[in-house]
Design a protein around this motif. Structure first.
Motif, PDB file in Angstrom:
ATOM      1  N   ALA A   1       0.828  -1.208   0.000  1.00  0.00           N
ATOM      2  CA  ALA A   1       0.000   0.000   0.000  1.00  0.00           C
ATOM      3  C   ALA A   1       0.860   1.254   0.000  1.00  0.00           C
ATOM      4  O   ALA A   1       0.575   2.231  -0.714  1.00  0.00           O
ATOM      5  N   GLU A   2       1.949   1.246   0.774  1.00  0.00           N
ATOM      6  CA  GLU A   2       2.848   2.405   0.816  1.00  0.00           C
ATOM      7  C   GLU A   2       3.583   2.576  -0.509  1.00  0.00           C
ATOM      8  O   GLU A   2       3.759   3.708  -0.987  1.00  0.00           O
ATOM      9  N   MET A   3       4.008   1.480  -1.086  1.00  0.00           N
ATOM     10  CA  MET A   3       4.682   1.572  -2.384  1.00  0.00           C
ATOM     11  C   MET A   3       3.772   2.188  -3.429  1.00  0.00           C
ATOM     12  O   MET A   3       4.154   3.107  -4.173  1.00  0.00           O
ATOM     13  N   LEU A   4       2.556   1.690  -3.510  1.00  0.00           N
ATOM     14  CA  LEU A   4       1.618   2.179  -4.524  1.00  0.00           C
ATOM     15  C   LEU A   4       1.289   3.650  -4.321  1.00  0.00           C
ATOM     16  O   LEU A   4       1.179   4.410  -5.288  1.00  0.00           O
ATOM     17  N   ALA A   5       1.151   4.060  -3.061  1.00  0.00           N
ATOM     18  CA  ALA A   5       0.891   5.475  -2.789  1.00  0.00           C
ATOM     19  C   ALA A   5       2.062   6.331  -3.261  1.00  0.00           C
ATOM     20  O   ALA A   5       1.872   7.419  -3.828  1.00  0.00           O
ATOM     21  N   GLY A   6       3.283   5.829  -3.049  1.00  0.00           N
ATOM     22  CA  GLY A   6       4.460   6.562  -3.493  1.00  0.00           C
ATOM     23  C   GLY A   6       4.582   6.614  -5.007  1.00  0.00           C
ATOM     24  O   GLY A   6       4.956   7.652  -5.576  1.00  0.00           O
ATOM     25  N   PHE A   7       4.260   5.512  -5.681  1.00  0.00           N
ATOM     26  CA  PHE A   7       4.286   5.508  -7.146  1.00  0.00           C
ATOM     27  C   PHE A   7       3.267   6.505  -7.689  1.00  0.00           C
ATOM     28  O   PHE A   7       3.540   7.257  -8.629  1.00  0.00           O
ATOM     29  N   ARG A   8       2.090   6.493  -7.080  1.00  0.00           N
ATOM     30  CA  ARG A   8       0.996   7.353  -7.552  1.00  0.00           C
ATOM     31  C   ARG A   8       1.357   8.830  -7.400  1.00  0.00           C
ATOM     32  O   ARG A   8       1.055   9.660  -8.265  1.00  0.00           O
ATOM     33  N   ALA A   9       2.014   9.142  -6.265  1.00  0.00           N
ATOM     34  CA  ALA A   9       2.383  10.536  -5.997  1.00  0.00           C
ATOM     35  C   ALA A   9       3.646  10.964  -6.734  1.00  0.00           C
ATOM     36  O   ALA A   9       3.968  12.154  -6.777  1.00  0.00           O
ATOM     37  N   GLY A  10       4.353  10.020  -7.307  1.00  0.00           N
ATOM     38  CA  GLY A  10       5.608  10.339  -7.972  1.00  0.00           C
ATOM     39  C   GLY A  10       6.784  10.454  -7.033  1.00  0.00           C
ATOM     40  O   GLY A  10       7.871  10.888  -7.430  1.00  0.00           O
ATOM     41  N   ASP A  11       6.599  10.036  -5.774  1.00  0.00           N
ATOM     42  CA  ASP A  11       7.667  10.126  -4.784  1.00  0.00           C
ATOM     43  C   ASP A  11       8.572   8.897  -4.777  1.00  0.00           C
ATOM     44  O   ASP A  11       9.674   8.940  -4.224  1.00  0.00           O
ATOM     45  N   LEU A  12       8.089   7.796  -5.330  1.00  0.00           N
ATOM     46  CA  LEU A  12       8.840   6.551  -5.345  1.00  0.00           C
ATOM     47  C   LEU A  12       8.953   6.028  -6.763  1.00  0.00           C
ATOM     48  O   LEU A  12       8.073   6.250  -7.594  1.00  0.00           O
ATOM     49  N   SER A  13      10.002   5.274  -6.992  1.00  0.00           N
ATOM     50  CA  SER A  13      10.249   4.662  -8.290  1.00  0.00           C
ATOM     51  C   SER A  13      10.189   3.145  -8.165  1.00  0.00           C
ATOM     52  O   SER A  13      10.831   2.580  -7.270  1.00  0.00           O
ATOM     53  N   PRO A  14       9.437   2.441  -9.030  1.00  0.00           N
ATOM     54  CA  PRO A  14       9.458   0.970  -9.002  1.00  0.00           C
ATOM     55  C   PRO A  14      10.857   0.393  -9.147  1.00  0.00           C
ATOM     56  O   PRO A  14      11.162  -0.651  -8.557  1.00  0.00           O
ATOM     57  N   VAL A  15      11.720   1.064  -9.913  1.00  0.00           N
ATOM     58  CA  VAL A  15      13.084   0.562 -10.074  1.00  0.00           C
ATOM     59  C   VAL A  15      13.862   0.708  -8.763  1.00  0.00           C
ATOM     60  O   VAL A  15      14.583  -0.207  -8.354  1.00  0.00           O
ATOM     61  N   ALA A  16      13.716   1.841  -8.104  1.00  0.00           N
ATOM     62  CA  ALA A  16      14.414   2.036  -6.830  1.00  0.00           C
ATOM     63  C   ALA A  16      13.938   1.028  -5.790  1.00  0.00           C
ATOM     64  O   ALA A  16      14.743   0.480  -5.018  1.00  0.00           O
ATOM     65  N   VAL A  17      12.626   0.774  -5.771  1.00  0.00           N
ATOM     66  CA  VAL A  17      12.086  -0.216  -4.842  1.00  0.00           C
ATOM     67  C   VAL A  17      12.645  -1.595  -5.167  1.00  0.00           C
ATOM     68  O   VAL A  17      13.095  -2.337  -4.290  1.00  0.00           O
ATOM     69  N   HIS A  18      12.619  -1.950  -6.449  1.00  0.00           N
ATOM     70  CA  HIS A  18      13.141  -3.249  -6.864  1.00  0.00           C
ATOM     71  C   HIS A  18      14.601  -3.417  -6.445  1.00  0.00           C
ATOM     72  O   HIS A  18      14.999  -4.444  -5.883  1.00  0.00           O
ATOM     73  N   ASP A  19      15.412  -2.394  -6.703  1.00  0.00           N
ATOM     74  CA  ASP A  19      16.834  -2.491  -6.387  1.00  0.00           C
ATOM     75  C   ASP A  19      17.068  -2.589  -4.881  1.00  0.00           C
ATOM     76  O   ASP A  19      17.978  -3.301  -4.422  1.00  0.00           O
ATOM     77  N   ALA A  20      16.235  -1.892  -4.105  1.00  0.00           N
ATOM     78  CA  ALA A  20      16.360  -1.973  -2.649  1.00  0.00           C
ATOM     79  C   ALA A  20      16.039  -3.383  -2.158  1.00  0.00           C
ATOM     80  O   ALA A  20      16.736  -3.927  -1.287  1.00  0.00           O
ATOM     81  N   VAL A  21      14.994  -3.964  -2.708  1.00  0.00           N
ATOM     82  CA  VAL A  21      14.629  -5.332  -2.319  1.00  0.00           C
ATOM     83  C   VAL A  21      15.729  -6.308  -2.730  1.00  0.00           C
ATOM     84  O   VAL A  21      16.092  -7.220  -1.974  1.00  0.00           O
ATOM     85  N   GLN A  22      16.303  -6.104  -3.914  1.00  0.00           N
ATOM     86  CA  GLN A  22      17.372  -6.994  -4.361  1.00  0.00           C
ATOM     87  C   GLN A  22      18.596  -6.904  -3.442  1.00  0.00           C
ATOM     88  O   GLN A  22      19.285  -7.908  -3.213  1.00  0.00           O
ATOM     89  N   GLN A  23      18.845  -5.729  -2.901  1.00  0.00           N
ATOM     90  CA  GLN A  23      19.957  -5.597  -1.957  1.00  0.00           C
ATOM     91  C   GLN A  23      19.712  -6.434  -0.708  1.00  0.00           C
ATOM     92  O   GLN A  23      20.634  -7.082  -0.185  1.00  0.00           O
ATOM     93  N   VAL A  24      18.463  -6.422  -0.228  1.00  0.00           N
ATOM     94  CA  VAL A  24      18.110  -7.251   0.930  1.00  0.00           C
ATOM     95  C   VAL A  24      18.290  -8.732   0.581  1.00  0.00           C
ATOM     96  O   VAL A  24      18.854  -9.513   1.358  1.00  0.00           O
ATOM     97  N   ILE A  25      17.811  -9.129  -0.599  1.00  0.00           N
ATOM     98  CA  ILE A  25      17.913 -10.528  -1.015  1.00  0.00           C
ATOM     99  C   ILE A  25      19.372 -10.958  -1.095  1.00  0.00           C
ATOM    100  O   ILE A  25      19.759 -12.030  -0.595  1.00  0.00           O
ATOM    101  N   GLU A  26      20.206 -10.141  -1.716  1.00  0.00           N
ATOM    102  CA  GLU A  26      21.615 -10.486  -1.864  1.00  0.00           C
ATOM    103  C   GLU A  26      22.287 -10.669  -0.500  1.00  0.00           C
ATOM    104  O   GLU A  26      23.129 -11.557  -0.317  1.00  0.00           O
ATOM    105  N   ALA A  27      21.886  -9.838   0.454  1.00  0.00           N
ATOM    106  CA  ALA A  27      22.500  -9.904   1.778  1.00  0.00           C
ATOM    107  C   ALA A  27      22.022 -11.111   2.581  1.00  0.00           C
ATOM    108  O   ALA A  27      22.803 -11.711   3.325  1.00  0.00           O
TER     109      ALA A  27
END
Length: 472
Positions: A12-38
């Motif tokens: 819900a927070e991600m979608l609100a950020g995408f809608r408002a233009g405050d968040l990027s799906p790519v930035a979110v994806h890359d952040a999650v991938q950093q967690v996965i790699e670790a």
């Protein structure tokens, strides 16, 4: 916003950020991938993942959001799918080294609905051999471990999905459940889960009691995911008719709600006192808010649970006996021993077991019919050692932990989980909330109410989430 914080946002927070233009799906994806790699070298949640492919999906989502044209309600949100949910071209070993994996030519209904909604599929998560263990022990994948403590089990069979959800691998994860395989990891990992009504989520291989559903960290995310997963697909001949359900309307006044408190399954292992106390405290919260709470007497007996176990043994024996001799040697020894107990079972005995399943179904429906919801433990114990295939490993006790969960698979009723406390050594304890068949939204509303009123001690402080961050 920091990468750590981005990875732990709710859908819900991600979608609100995408809608408002405050968040990027790519930035979110890359952040999650950093967690996965670790974390993935320890957790071992994934069977297949392709970060380049999922990043390309995130870039496509970002372009759609920049045009103000999201393709669906999950556009850009990271999602994982259990390995038994077909993805075209991705091998499906069913958690065991004993089979030559099927390579599906077409996506499953769940995969199609998820992709139509614009989600970014990170990959396929692991499961134990044939999904018949309540742990993360697999002959092909090794051991999947809890993000809370790698010495603890994730539960199973949705072991990888559970580890991904609790480990910060994005907010939305699909598990499947034939006797507790969504809810058991849910309880042992502190998650919000829902095993939907039978037929609510279309499957490409429906089976007696089988269901698939969301594994998340918040009720709102589970409801959002269900709005996508519950869309009809004619490949599932057991699927329910299309229904316009108010998945996003989670408000409820619990005054006058008829609540059953079920603390003794009548079968299986005795409930640990710490689990009983945590679940009883949930019922007390409802009573304090004006709900009518009655204690529900046991409605099953051990023979019914034993017959269900034998029915599954025969089914899995049929899978095992068809394997070539060299392949049989690769199956997990615990599973080999378990399936052999179904080797010489007569057809008449199998029909007796099936009759017991129908008896379990009728008893569950009859016992819970007077109530709006039934509150119970998910399992009689909290998480056990990660290397252990089942909570109870003595001969004949393999299914001693599903006396509270399996009845709702057989009856087809919706049942969800939410964290309600922890043991003295910090292992999460979940409560199960079950409702009448087809009232999936009602179960989510009750879970949402408890999510808002539960004490701080029952709110998961997600391991490795940023301080004050995450979708707590």
């Amino acid at each position: 916003m920091s990468h750590d914080r981005l990875a732990w946002l709710s859908a819900a927070e991600m979608l609100a950020g995408f809608r408002a233009g405050d968040l990027s799906p790519v930035a979110v994806h890359d952040a999650v991938q950093q967690v996965i790699e670790a974390r993935e070298p320890v957790l071992n949640a994934f069977w297949v993942r392709d970060p380049d492919e999922s990043r390309a999906s995130a870039r496509a989502s970002e372009a759609r959001w920049s045009r103000g044209a999201p393709v669906g309600p999950l556009d850009g949100v990271p999602v994982t799918l259990k390995e038994n949910v077909a993805r075209a071209g991705v091998p499906m070993p069913s958690g065991t080294a004993g089979v030559v994996p099927v390579v599906p030519q077409r996506d499953a209904p769940i995969t199609e609905r998820t992709q139509e909604a614009g989600a970014v599929v990170l990959g396929s998560t692991v499961m134990p051999d044939w999904g018949m263990l309540s742990s993360g022990v697999s002959s092909i994948h090794g051991i999947t471990r809890s993000p809370w403590n790698p010495e603890w089990t994730t539960g199973g069979s949705s072991s990888g999905a559970g580890a991904a959800a609790a480990g910060g691998y994005g907010p939305l994860h699909v598990g499947s459940d034939v006797g507790g395989s969504i809810r058991l990891p849910g309880s042992w990992l502190g998650l919000v889960t829902l095993k939907p009504s039978f037929g609510r989520v279309a499957l490409d291989q429906p089976y007696l009691g089988r269901a698939a559903g969301p594994m998340t960290r918040t009720v709102a995310d589970a409801a959002l995911f269900m709005s996508v997963l519950s869309r009809r697909d004619d490949r599932d001949w057991t699927s329910l008719p299309p229904a316009d359900l108010a998945w996003s309307d989670l408000a409820i006044d619990v005054r006058g709600l008829r609540v059953a408190l079920h603390l003794d399954a009548g079968c299986g292992a005795p409930v640990d006192p710490e689990v009983t106390a945590a679940v009883r405290a949930v019922a007390e919260s409802f009573a304090a808010a004006g709900a009518a709470v009655d204690e529900l007497a046991p409605f099953l007996h051990q023979d019914l649970l034993d017959d269900l176990d034998q029915f599954w043994q025969v089914r899995s024996w049929n899978d095992y006996r068809r394997l070539p001799a060299d392949r049989k040697k690769r199956v997990l020894p615990y599973i080999v021993d378990w399936v052999h107990r179904g080797a010489d079972v007569s057809g008449a005995r199998v029909l007796d077991c099936y009759s017991s399943i129908m008896e379990m179904q009728s008893r569950t429906v009859a016992a819970t019919a007077p109530y709006d919801v039934t509150i119970s433990p998910v399992a009689p114990v909290a998480a056990f050692p990660a290397e252990q295939p089942m909570p109870f490993t003595a001969p004949g006790q393999g299914m001693s932990h599903i006396g509270f969960t399996a009845p709702y698979n057989m009856s087809g009723q919706p049942a969800g989980t939410i964290n309600c406390g922890s043991t003295r050594d910090g292992r999460p304890i979940g409560v199960q909330v079950a409702g009448p068949r087809f009232d999936d939204v009602g179960v989510l509303r009750v879970l949402a109410w408890y999510e808002q009123v539960r004490p701080v001690s029952a709110v998961p402080a997600w391991p490795h989430a940023p301080e004050g961050g995450g979708d707590r």
